[in-house]
Design a protein around this motif. Sequence first.
Motif, PDB file in Angstrom:
ATOM      1  N   ILE A 184     -30.696  -2.914   9.444  1.00 44.58           N
ATOM      2  CA  ILE A 184     -30.783  -2.588  10.871  1.00 44.58           C
ATOM      3  C   ILE A 184     -29.650  -1.658  11.299  1.00 44.58           C
ATOM      4  N   MET A 185     -28.413  -2.123  11.141  1.00 45.37           N
ATOM      5  CA  MET A 185     -27.275  -1.371  11.671  1.00 45.37           C
ATOM      6  C   MET A 185     -27.050  -0.057  10.936  1.00 45.37           C
ATOM      7  N   PHE A 186     -27.087  -0.100   9.623  1.00 47.65           N
ATOM      8  CA  PHE A 186     -26.832   1.129   8.859  1.00 47.65           C
ATOM      9  C   PHE A 186     -27.861   2.221   9.136  1.00 47.65           C
ATOM     10  N   PRO A 187     -29.171   1.936   9.097  1.00 49.88           N
ATOM     11  CA  PRO A 187     -30.138   3.003   9.399  1.00 49.88           C
ATOM     12  C   PRO A 187     -30.005   3.565  10.820  1.00 49.88           C
ATOM     13  N   LEU A 188     -29.619   2.710  11.770  1.00 52.94           N
ATOM     14  CA  LEU A 188     -29.497   3.163  13.158  1.00 52.94           C
ATOM     15  C   LEU A 188     -28.224   3.980  13.401  1.00 52.94           C
ATOM     16  N   SER A 189     -27.295   3.942  12.459  1.00 50.56           N
ATOM     17  CA  SER A 189     -25.997   4.589  12.684  1.00 50.56           C
ATOM     18  C   SER A 189     -25.811   5.849  11.851  1.00 50.56           C
ATOM     19  N   ILE A 190     -26.901   6.480  11.428  1.00 54.30           N
ATOM     20  CA  ILE A 190     -26.777   7.703  10.624  1.00 54.30           C
ATOM     21  C   ILE A 190     -26.063   8.802  11.415  1.00 54.30           C
ATOM     22  N   THR A 191     -26.433   8.959  12.697  1.00 51.81           N
ATOM     23  CA  THR A 191     -25.741   9.972  13.512  1.00 51.81           C
ATOM     24  C   THR A 191     -24.263   9.632  13.662  1.00 51.81           C
ATOM     25  N   GLY A 192     -23.957   8.340  13.751  1.00 51.39           N
ATOM     26  CA  GLY A 192     -22.552   7.944  13.806  1.00 51.39           C
ATOM     27  C   GLY A 192     -21.814   8.289  12.532  1.00 51.39           C
ATOM     28  N   PHE A 193     -22.473   8.112  11.388  1.00 48.11           N
ATOM     29  CA  PHE A 193     -21.850   8.475  10.114  1.00 48.11           C
ATOM     30  C   PHE A 193     -21.621   9.988  10.022  1.00 48.11           C
ATOM     31  N   VAL A 194     -22.535  10.770  10.598  1.00 44.48           N
ATOM     32  CA  VAL A 194     -22.351  12.224  10.588  1.00 44.48           C
ATOM     33  C   VAL A 194     -21.129  12.611  11.397  1.00 44.48           C
ATOM     34  N   VAL A 195     -20.979  12.025  12.580  1.00 47.49           N
ATOM     35  CA  VAL A 195     -19.820  12.323  13.426  1.00 47.49           C
ATOM     36  C   VAL A 195     -18.530  11.925  12.729  1.00 47.49           C
ATOM     37  N   VAL A 196     -18.493  10.704  12.230  1.00 43.10           N
ATOM     38  CA  VAL A 196     -17.290  10.213  11.553  1.00 43.10           C
ATOM     39  C   VAL A 196     -17.014  11.014  10.285  1.00 43.10           C
ATOM     40  N   GLY A 197     -18.076  11.351   9.548  1.00 41.31           N
ATOM     41  CA  GLY A 197     -17.896  12.117   8.322  1.00 41.31           C
ATOM     42  C   GLY A 197     -17.301  13.485   8.580  1.00 41.31           C
ATOM     43  N   ILE A 198     -17.827  14.187   9.585  1.00 38.80           N
ATOM     44  CA  ILE A 198     -17.281  15.507   9.924  1.00 38.80           C
ATOM     45  C   ILE A 198     -15.833  15.387  10.376  1.00 38.80           C
ATOM     46  N   TRP A 199     -15.564  14.388  11.206  1.00 38.11           N
ATOM     47  CA  TRP A 199     -14.197  14.184  11.707  1.00 38.11           C
ATOM     48  C   TRP A 199     -13.224  13.922  10.560  1.00 38.11           C
ATOM     49  N   GLN A 200     -13.560  12.993   9.685  1.00 34.97           N
ATOM     50  CA  GLN A 200     -12.680  12.635   8.590  1.00 34.97           C
ATOM     51  C   GLN A 200     -12.568  13.760   7.571  1.00 34.97           C
ATOM     52  N   PHE A 201     -13.694  14.388   7.244  1.00 38.57           N
ATOM     53  CA  PHE A 201     -13.678  15.484   6.285  1.00 38.57           C
ATOM     54  C   PHE A 201     -12.721  16.587   6.738  1.00 38.57           C
ATOM     55  N   THR A 202     -12.830  16.962   8.000  1.00 35.17           N
ATOM     56  CA  THR A 202     -11.986  18.042   8.525  1.00 35.17           C
ATOM     57  C   THR A 202     -10.520  17.642   8.546  1.00 35.17           C
ATOM     58  N   ASN A 203     -10.226  16.426   9.039  1.00 36.01           N
ATOM     59  CA  ASN A 203      -8.835  15.986   9.122  1.00 36.01           C
ATOM     60  C   ASN A 203      -8.185  15.872   7.751  1.00 36.01           C
ATOM     61  N   ILE A 204      -8.899  15.300   6.805  1.00 36.68           N
ATOM     62  CA  ILE A 204      -8.322  15.124   5.465  1.00 36.68           C
ATOM     63  C   ILE A 204      -8.174  16.471   4.762  1.00 36.68           C
ATOM     64  N   TRP A 205      -9.168  17.335   4.914  1.00 27.66           N
ATOM     65  CA  TRP A 205      -9.096  18.648   4.262  1.00 27.66           C
ATOM     66  C   TRP A 205      -7.898  19.453   4.770  1.00 27.66           C
ATOM     67  N   ASN A 206      -7.620  19.383   6.073  1.00 25.08           N
ATOM     68  CA  ASN A 206      -6.566  20.201   6.672  1.00 25.08           C
ATOM     69  C   ASN A 206      -5.203  19.526   6.676  1.00 25.08           C
ATOM     70  N   GLU A 207      -5.125  18.261   6.269  1.00 26.96           N
ATOM     71  CA  GLU A 207      -3.857  17.539   6.327  1.00 26.96           C
ATOM     72  C   GLU A 207      -2.843  18.121   5.342  1.00 26.96           C
ATOM     73  N   PHE A 208      -1.584  18.192   5.783  1.00 23.70           N
ATOM     74  CA  PHE A 208      -0.555  18.837   4.964  1.00 23.70           C
ATOM     75  C   PHE A 208       0.609  17.903   4.627  1.00 23.70           C
ATOM     76  N   LEU A 209       1.063  17.091   5.598  1.00 19.81           N
ATOM     77  CA  LEU A 209       2.293  16.318   5.403  1.00 19.81           C
ATOM     78  C   LEU A 209       2.188  15.338   4.249  1.00 19.81           C
ATOM     79  N   PHE A 210       1.164  14.510   4.232  1.00 27.77           N
ATOM     80  CA  PHE A 210       1.004  13.553   3.132  1.00 27.77           C
ATOM     81  C   PHE A 210       0.805  14.283   1.807  1.00 27.77           C
ATOM     82  N   ALA A 211       0.037  15.369   1.853  1.00 27.38           N
ATOM     83  CA  ALA A 211      -0.250  16.108   0.619  1.00 27.38           C
ATOM     84  C   ALA A 211       1.016  16.668  -0.010  1.00 27.38           C
ATOM     85  N   VAL A 212       1.876  17.252   0.815  1.00 29.08           N
ATOM     86  CA  VAL A 212       3.086  17.873   0.268  1.00 29.08           C
ATOM     87  C   VAL A 212       4.140  16.832  -0.094  1.00 29.08           C
TER      88      VAL A 212
END
Length: 273
Positions: A184-212
């Motif tokens: 029930i919950m997982f199928p209904l939250s696909i759009t939520g996963f897209v939002v969270v995925g884009i947010w996390q993907f972008t933040n992690i990809w661009n993060e510098f302090l932890f990486a360096v």
Amino acid sequence: MTLQRITRPLLYLFLIGLSLFFLMPVYVMLITSVKPIDEVTLDQMWALPTSIDWSSYSQAFSRLAPNLLNTLYLVIPATILSALLGSLNGYVLSKWKFKGADWIFTAILFGMFIPYQSILIPLIQFLREVNLYNTIPGLILVHVVYGIPITTLMFRNFYANIPKEMLESAQVDGAGFFRIYRHIMFPLSITGFVVVGIWQFTNIWNEFLFAVSITTTSQQPVMVALQNLSGSQIVQWNVQMAGALLAALPTLLVYIILGKYFVRGLLAGSVKG
């Protein structure tokens, strides 16, 4: 009606002007990246190249390719894990209320406001103790932990809009915690996963302090390698700009491909309080 006919074109012109002003740095990056090195000067910064030179892209890619792979190895599992954990947290905190749930949610959100710099030294010491310093799994762990507060917030607000009667009906049919989530919950939250995925993907990809701070040499993500691309004496600005564009391309493609789903997820209430 006449006033509207006058103001609408003026509004469009104003917005177009703002867009062009915003895109000025992108224009400089593009034309600089395809210029021969002898044309890369401050005097010719705005001028178009006399000839197109793609060698800067091949140089940048050859030097950044291993680090691009490191970033993919980091971003994909970190995004998936933080989204899944945030989804489960949001599911529990929104639909399976228990004593102290609001306090736990507040404590989780508190993690969003802890500055990276304040925990950097103990974090590095901890990663050394568990043999995860200077490793991609160590960076994954850090980004998953730091991503849980925001992903929990997003999913909790998303799941709050799902009628509780659906869960009660499933419970009557004998469904338990994980079965309700899976069917029930997982199928209904696909759009939520897209939002969270884009947010996390972008933040992690661009993060510098932890990486360096956490990785060195061969384990570094692309953003750290991009900074090292400038060299120590002579800066090849055409190669630097080409590298910056290559490093930004994955996040740009994510927004181009999934942008409409991102907006749809936002409108569905994923980040509404």
